[in-house]
Design a protein around this motif. Structure first.
Motif, PDB file in Angstrom:
ATOM      1  N   LEU A   1       0.830  -1.086   0.084  1.00 38.56           N
ATOM      2  CA  LEU A   1      -0.159  -0.145  -0.058  1.00 38.56           C
ATOM      3  C   LEU A   1       0.789   1.409  -0.213  1.00 38.56           C
ATOM      4  CD1 LEU A   1      -2.819  -0.939   2.360  1.00 38.56           C
ATOM      5  CD2 LEU A   1      -2.957  -0.970   0.061  1.00 38.56           C
ATOM      6  N   LEU A   2       2.169   1.245   0.763  1.00 44.44           N
ATOM      7  CA  LEU A   2       2.785   2.548   0.733  1.00 44.44           C
ATOM      8  C   LEU A   2       3.222   2.515  -0.553  1.00 44.44           C
ATOM      9  CD1 LEU A   2       4.566   4.538   2.244  1.00 44.44           C
ATOM     10  CD2 LEU A   2       6.242   2.611   2.704  1.00 44.44           C
ATOM     11  N   CYS A   3       3.713   1.630  -1.451  1.00 44.22           N
ATOM     12  CA  CYS A   3       4.336   1.802  -2.648  1.00 44.22           C
ATOM     13  C   CYS A   3       3.135   2.547  -3.660  1.00 44.22           C
ATOM     14  CB  CYS A   3       5.127   0.605  -3.360  1.00 44.22           C
ATOM     15  SG  CYS A   3       6.347  -0.064  -2.575  1.00 44.22           S
ATOM     16  N   LEU A   4       2.154   1.819  -3.683  1.00 48.57           N
ATOM     17  CA  LEU A   4       0.975   2.183  -4.496  1.00 48.57           C
ATOM     18  C   LEU A   4       0.542   3.725  -4.002  1.00 48.57           C
ATOM     19  CD1 LEU A   4      -1.036  -0.914  -4.564  1.00 48.57           C
ATOM     20  CD2 LEU A   4       0.275   0.085  -6.390  1.00 48.57           C
ATOM     21  N   ALA A   5       0.451   3.946  -2.804  1.00 49.74           N
ATOM     22  CA  ALA A   5       0.220   5.248  -2.483  1.00 49.74           C
ATOM     23  C   ALA A   5       1.098   6.555  -2.730  1.00 49.74           C
ATOM     24  CB  ALA A   5       0.121   5.411  -0.879  1.00 49.74           C
ATOM     25  N   LEU A   6       2.469   6.101  -2.879  1.00 51.33           N
ATOM     26  CA  LEU A   6       3.323   7.119  -3.395  1.00 51.33           C
ATOM     27  C   LEU A   6       3.207   7.381  -4.746  1.00 51.33           C
ATOM     28  CD1 LEU A   6       6.526   5.631  -1.281  1.00 51.33           C
ATOM     29  CD2 LEU A   6       5.339   7.946  -0.960  1.00 51.33           C
ATOM     30  N   ALA A   7       3.128   6.405  -5.739  1.00 49.94           N
ATOM     31  CA  ALA A   7       2.776   6.456  -6.908  1.00 49.94           C
ATOM     32  C   ALA A   7       1.771   7.251  -7.427  1.00 49.94           C
ATOM     33  CB  ALA A   7       2.578   5.039  -7.740  1.00 49.94           C
ATOM     34  N   ASN A   8       0.507   7.061  -6.516  1.00 49.28           N
ATOM     35  CA  ASN A   8      -0.802   7.743  -6.803  1.00 49.28           C
ATOM     36  C   ASN A   8      -0.528   9.184  -6.178  1.00 49.28           C
ATOM     37  OD1 ASN A   8      -3.478   8.675  -5.423  1.00 49.28           O
ATOM     38  ND2 ASN A   8      -3.972   7.257  -7.033  1.00 49.28           N
ATOM     39  N   LEU A   9       0.291   9.450  -5.074  1.00 52.44           N
ATOM     40  CA  LEU A   9       0.407  11.021  -4.794  1.00 52.44           C
ATOM     41  C   LEU A   9       1.325  11.575  -5.650  1.00 52.44           C
ATOM     42  CD1 LEU A   9       1.034  10.424  -0.954  1.00 52.44           C
ATOM     43  CD2 LEU A   9      -0.872  11.436  -1.975  1.00 52.44           C
TER      44      LEU A   9
ATOM     45  N   GLY B   1       7.019  13.701   6.578  1.00 44.14           N
ATOM     46  CA  GLY B   1       6.669  14.894   6.104  1.00 44.14           C
ATOM     47  C   GLY B   1       6.298  15.050   4.558  1.00 44.14           C
ATOM     48  N   VAL B   2       5.765  13.712   4.026  1.00 40.37           N
ATOM     49  CA  VAL B   2       5.364  13.773   2.682  1.00 40.37           C
ATOM     50  C   VAL B   2       4.014  14.291   2.763  1.00 40.37           C
ATOM     51  CG1 VAL B   2       4.270  12.222   1.049  1.00 40.37           C
ATOM     52  CG2 VAL B   2       6.736  11.840   2.111  1.00 40.37           C
ATOM     53  N   LEU B   3       3.273  13.885   3.783  1.00 37.71           N
ATOM     54  CA  LEU B   3       1.908  14.613   4.116  1.00 37.71           C
ATOM     55  C   LEU B   3       1.601  15.387   5.214  1.00 37.71           C
ATOM     56  CD1 LEU B   3      -0.158  11.491   3.284  1.00 37.71           C
ATOM     57  CD2 LEU B   3       0.050  13.361   1.644  1.00 37.71           C
ATOM     58  N   SER B   4       0.979  16.315   5.308  1.00 40.06           N
ATOM     59  CA  SER B   4       0.471  17.205   6.562  1.00 40.06           C
ATOM     60  C   SER B   4      -1.115  17.258   6.694  1.00 40.06           C
ATOM     61  CB  SER B   4       1.295  18.546   6.581  1.00 40.06           C
ATOM     62  OG  SER B   4       0.735  19.381   5.360  1.00 40.06           O
ATOM     63  N   ARG B   5      -1.389  17.165   7.754  1.00 42.23           N
ATOM     64  CA  ARG B   5      -2.951  17.028   8.057  1.00 42.23           C
ATOM     65  C   ARG B   5      -3.387  18.458   7.878  1.00 42.23           C
ATOM     66  NH1 ARG B   5      -2.591  14.860  12.430  1.00 42.23           N
ATOM     67  NH2 ARG B   5      -2.385  12.846  12.157  1.00 42.23           N
ATOM     68  N   VAL B   6      -4.770  18.661   7.287  1.00 39.03           N
ATOM     69  CA  VAL B   6      -5.401  19.749   7.205  1.00 39.03           C
ATOM     70  C   VAL B   6      -6.573  19.832   8.249  1.00 39.03           C
ATOM     71  CG1 VAL B   6      -6.750  21.527   5.830  1.00 39.03           C
ATOM     72  CG2 VAL B   6      -4.700  20.234   4.837  1.00 39.03           C
ATOM     73  N   ALA B   7      -7.306  18.660   8.008  1.00 32.69           N
ATOM     74  CA  ALA B   7      -8.560  18.642   8.922  1.00 32.69           C
ATOM     75  C   ALA B   7      -8.857  16.803   8.990  1.00 32.69           C
ATOM     76  CB  ALA B   7      -9.879  19.127   8.355  1.00 32.69           C
TER      77      ALA B   7
ATOM     78  N   ASP C   1     -13.781  11.224   7.335  1.00 36.91           N
ATOM     79  CA  ASP C   1     -12.639  11.272   6.214  1.00 36.91           C
ATOM     80  C   ASP C   1     -11.618  12.334   6.933  1.00 36.91           C
ATOM     81  OD1 ASP C   1     -11.409  10.692   3.924  1.00 36.91           O
ATOM     82  OD2 ASP C   1     -12.812  11.503   2.494  1.00 36.91           O
ATOM     83  N   VAL C   2     -10.274  12.378   5.899  1.00 35.85           N
ATOM     84  CA  VAL C   2      -9.313  13.270   6.555  1.00 35.85           C
ATOM     85  C   VAL C   2      -8.779  14.111   5.336  1.00 35.85           C
ATOM     86  CG1 VAL C   2      -7.271  13.496   7.806  1.00 35.85           C
ATOM     87  CG2 VAL C   2      -8.820  11.668   8.351  1.00 35.85           C
ATOM     88  N   LEU C   3      -8.286  15.266   5.485  1.00 32.54           N
ATOM     89  CA  LEU C   3      -7.802  16.014   4.422  1.00 32.54           C
ATOM     90  C   LEU C   3      -6.173  16.212   4.576  1.00 32.54           C
ATOM     91  CD1 LEU C   3      -8.249  17.732   1.554  1.00 32.54           C
ATOM     92  CD2 LEU C   3      -8.627  19.726   3.193  1.00 32.54           C
ATOM     93  N   TYR C   4      -5.636  16.003   3.600  1.00 25.63           N
ATOM     94  CA  TYR C   4      -4.032  16.277   3.699  1.00 25.63           C
ATOM     95  C   TYR C   4      -3.780  17.382   2.566  1.00 25.63           C
ATOM     96  CZ  TYR C   4      -4.514  11.782   6.368  1.00 25.63           C
ATOM     97  OH  TYR C   4      -4.828  11.078   7.176  1.00 25.63           O
ATOM     98  N   ASP C   5      -2.376  18.027   2.858  1.00 25.23           N
ATOM     99  CA  ASP C   5      -1.656  18.661   1.787  1.00 25.23           C
ATOM    100  C   ASP C   5      -0.568  17.795   1.496  1.00 25.23           C
ATOM    101  OD1 ASP C   5      -2.982  21.171   1.719  1.00 25.23           O
ATOM    102  OD2 ASP C   5      -1.936  21.916   3.308  1.00 25.23           O
ATOM    103  N   ILE C   6      -0.279  17.686   0.407  1.00 30.33           N
ATOM    104  CA  ILE C   6       0.868  16.707  -0.188  1.00 30.33           C
ATOM    105  C   ILE C   6       2.126  17.560  -0.495  1.00 30.33           C
ATOM    106  CG2 ILE C   6       1.512  15.368  -1.896  1.00 30.33           C
ATOM    107  CD1 ILE C   6      -1.368  14.790  -2.677  1.00 30.33           C
ATOM    108  N   HIS C   7       3.358  17.476  -0.011  1.00 28.26           N
ATOM    109  CA  HIS C   7       4.702  18.195  -0.103  1.00 28.26           C
ATOM    110  C   HIS C   7       5.619  17.438  -1.212  1.00 28.26           C
ATOM    111  CE1 HIS C   7       3.413  20.547   3.351  1.00 28.26           C
ATOM    112  NE2 HIS C   7       3.163  19.186   4.019  1.00 28.26           N
ATOM    113  N   ARG C   8       5.395  17.914  -2.248  1.00 23.19           N
ATOM    114  CA  ARG C   8       5.895  17.156  -3.551  1.00 23.19           C
ATOM    115  C   ARG C   8       7.534  17.082  -3.348  1.00 23.19           C
ATOM    116  NH1 ARG C   8       2.587  15.250  -6.390  1.00 23.19           N
ATOM    117  NH2 ARG C   8       0.259  15.978  -6.690  1.00 23.19           N
ATOM    118  N   ARG C   9       7.980  18.001  -2.810  1.00 23.87           N
ATOM    119  CA  ARG C   9       9.685  18.117  -2.844  1.00 23.87           C
ATOM    120  C   ARG C   9      10.008  16.991  -2.143  1.00 23.87           C
ATOM    121  NH1 ARG C   9      12.753  19.946  -6.480  1.00 23.87           N
ATOM    122  NH2 ARG C   9      14.372  20.582  -4.979  1.00 23.87           N
ATOM    123  N   VAL C  10       9.183  16.801  -0.802  1.00 26.18           N
ATOM    124  CA  VAL C  10       9.726  15.870   0.054  1.00 26.18           C
ATOM    125  C   VAL C  10       9.547  14.296  -0.530  1.00 26.18           C
ATOM    126  CG1 VAL C  10       9.395  14.944   2.411  1.00 26.18           C
ATOM    127  CG2 VAL C  10       9.414  17.008   2.069  1.00 26.18           C
TER     128      VAL C  10
END
Length: 417
Positions: free
Chosen positions: A102-110, A164-170, A184-193
């Motif tokens: 799931l981690l590998c698939l999540a990284l590809a999806n993000l 630090g790839v994601l940060s929780r918004v709500a 549900d939970v909302l996240y920001d994606i930090h693309r450089r990380v």
């Protein structure tokens, strides 16, 4: 002039101390967020740190405005003692096969997605990814109907939050585990990380193997092994970097774990290598007949410690002393669990209540064995039997002794202390 020289010496010592603190922090936090207390030191001394790491370990250091990334590579890619984990303290649980998938698939999806994502939307995307026939044939089965599946998704996301790839918004992940999409939970994606997360020397998609394309070990070596020119100087440089990296990254480096070339090189260059490590990190070499360990007098440059606090730490220390007393005699995990059940009666006043219940000895024994294995203090054979490695001898307990001619007195309760 003397005052100027003294001031220069003081400033240089301060700079050296800052570099040492920065390097220690990087070794413990290879992906360092800008909020880390040592980040400002890493940025200040990034040139010196980058040069030292490149020359002595072959590791690259990437420093951005928001994070620092030390591209460490383990010496043994088959080492099972350093799994990805989430949680804290005794509740920190290692990843299993589905979570890694799931981690590998999540990284590809993000990587392909927008700048924000919800936990539910990510979960739905992973369901579609997991429906790939190749993944299904490999045994991956994932949905969001059951709590166990949602827990696996949440564990994956929490690891990305820690990195630090994601940060929780709500929102809150526990609500999602209980209620599904209604929590549900909302996240920001930090693309450089996200882009800096993968540590390879070449992209996995660029690797072409002559043999079996499904040979995972060969593919892993192909994406991480550096090219070493076929000359004496290059081979020696590669040996020096590999040995320095091992001494920095592994709790103990045993002579028996090295090939002939590495053993010969380390025997001749041991003093120079360990001296450079000590100057850069403050670690002190403990040289024994069986190998070398870089010991930290500050006791902070590790994510595994013995002794440690709590019931698990005490049980681990007891097992360490017991195995050290057995030497190389192998015992089963069940035998160690039986020993913990015996010790439980002696230490019931000090252990937490749920560790005193019948059956609690098995997870305590298993956790202690994993802790000792991760520190390279024990080995586990093909039959699952546990035996001490030489460095465990430091935990052997001698019989109590009294000065010659004196008579020992037993203080009431001392035997249970």
């Amino acid at each position: 002039m003397a005052d100027d020289a003294t001031l220069t010496d003081v400033l240089e010592r301060n700079r050296a101390d800052e570099r040492q603190r920065a390097l220690r922090a990087l070794l413990l936090n290879p992906l360092m967020d800008a909020r880390h207390p040592a980040f400002v030191l890493v940025r200040r001394h990034q040139t010196e740190l980058r040069d030292w790491l490149a020359a002595n370990t072959g590791w690259q250091l990437q420093v951005e405005s928001e994070f620092a990334r030390l591209h460490k590579r383990p010496a043994d890619f088959g080492d099972p003692t350093r799994p990805a984990t989430t949680g804290s303290g005794a509740q920190r649980a290692p990843f299993h096969r589905r979570r890694y998938a799931l981690l590998c698939l999540a990284l590809a999806n993000l990587e392909r997605g927008d700048n924000q994502v919800t936990l539910g939307r990510l979960g739905e995307a992973l369901i579609q990814e997991a429906a790939d026939p190749a993944l299904e044939a490999a045994g991956l089965d994932f949905g969001l109907e059951g709590r166990d599946e949602r827990r696996d998704l949440v564990a994956t996301v929490r690891l990305l939050l820690e990195l630090g790839v994601l940060s929780r918004v709500a929102g809150n992940e526990d609500d999602f585990v209980r209620r599904g999409r209604d929590g549900d939970v909302l996240y920001d994606i930090h693309r450089r990380v996200l882009a800096a997360l993968l540590v390879t020397l070449r992209g996995p998609s660029l690797v072409v193997l002559d043999g079996d394309p499904g040979d995972f070990e060969a593919r892993l070596r192909a994406i991480v092994e550096p090219f070493v020119p076929d000359n004496h100087e290059a081979r020696n440089r590669a040996l020096r970097q590999d040995l320095t990296a091992r001494l920095l990254d592994d709790p103990v480096v045993y002579w028996d774990d090295l090939d002939d070339a590495a053993r010969q090189y380390l025997a001749g260059q041991r003093g120079a290598i360990t001296r450079r490590i000590q100057e850069a990190t403050g670690l002190v070499a403990e040289v024994r007949a069986e190998g070398i360990a870089m010991v930290d007098p500050q006791q902070s440059l590790t994510d595994r410690q013995i002794p440690s606090e709590g019931t698990e730490g005490h049980a681990t220390l007891l097992i360490a002393a017991y195995l050290a007393g057995l030497g190389e005699v192998p015992v089963t995990l069940e035998h160690l669990a039986e020993r913990i059940a015996e010790w439980r009666e002696s230490y019931r006043g000090y252990w937490r209540r749920n560790a005193l219940e019948p059956g609690a000895e098995r997870p305590l024994a298993r956790q202690a064995v994993e802790q000792l294995r991760g520190l390279r203090l024990i080995r586990i054979d093909d039959q699952g039997r546990v035996s001490a490695r030489p460095a465990l001898a430091r935990f052997a307990v001698d019989e109590p002794r009294t000065p010659e001619g004196a008579q020992a007195e037993l203080v009431p309760g001392e035997a249970d202390a």
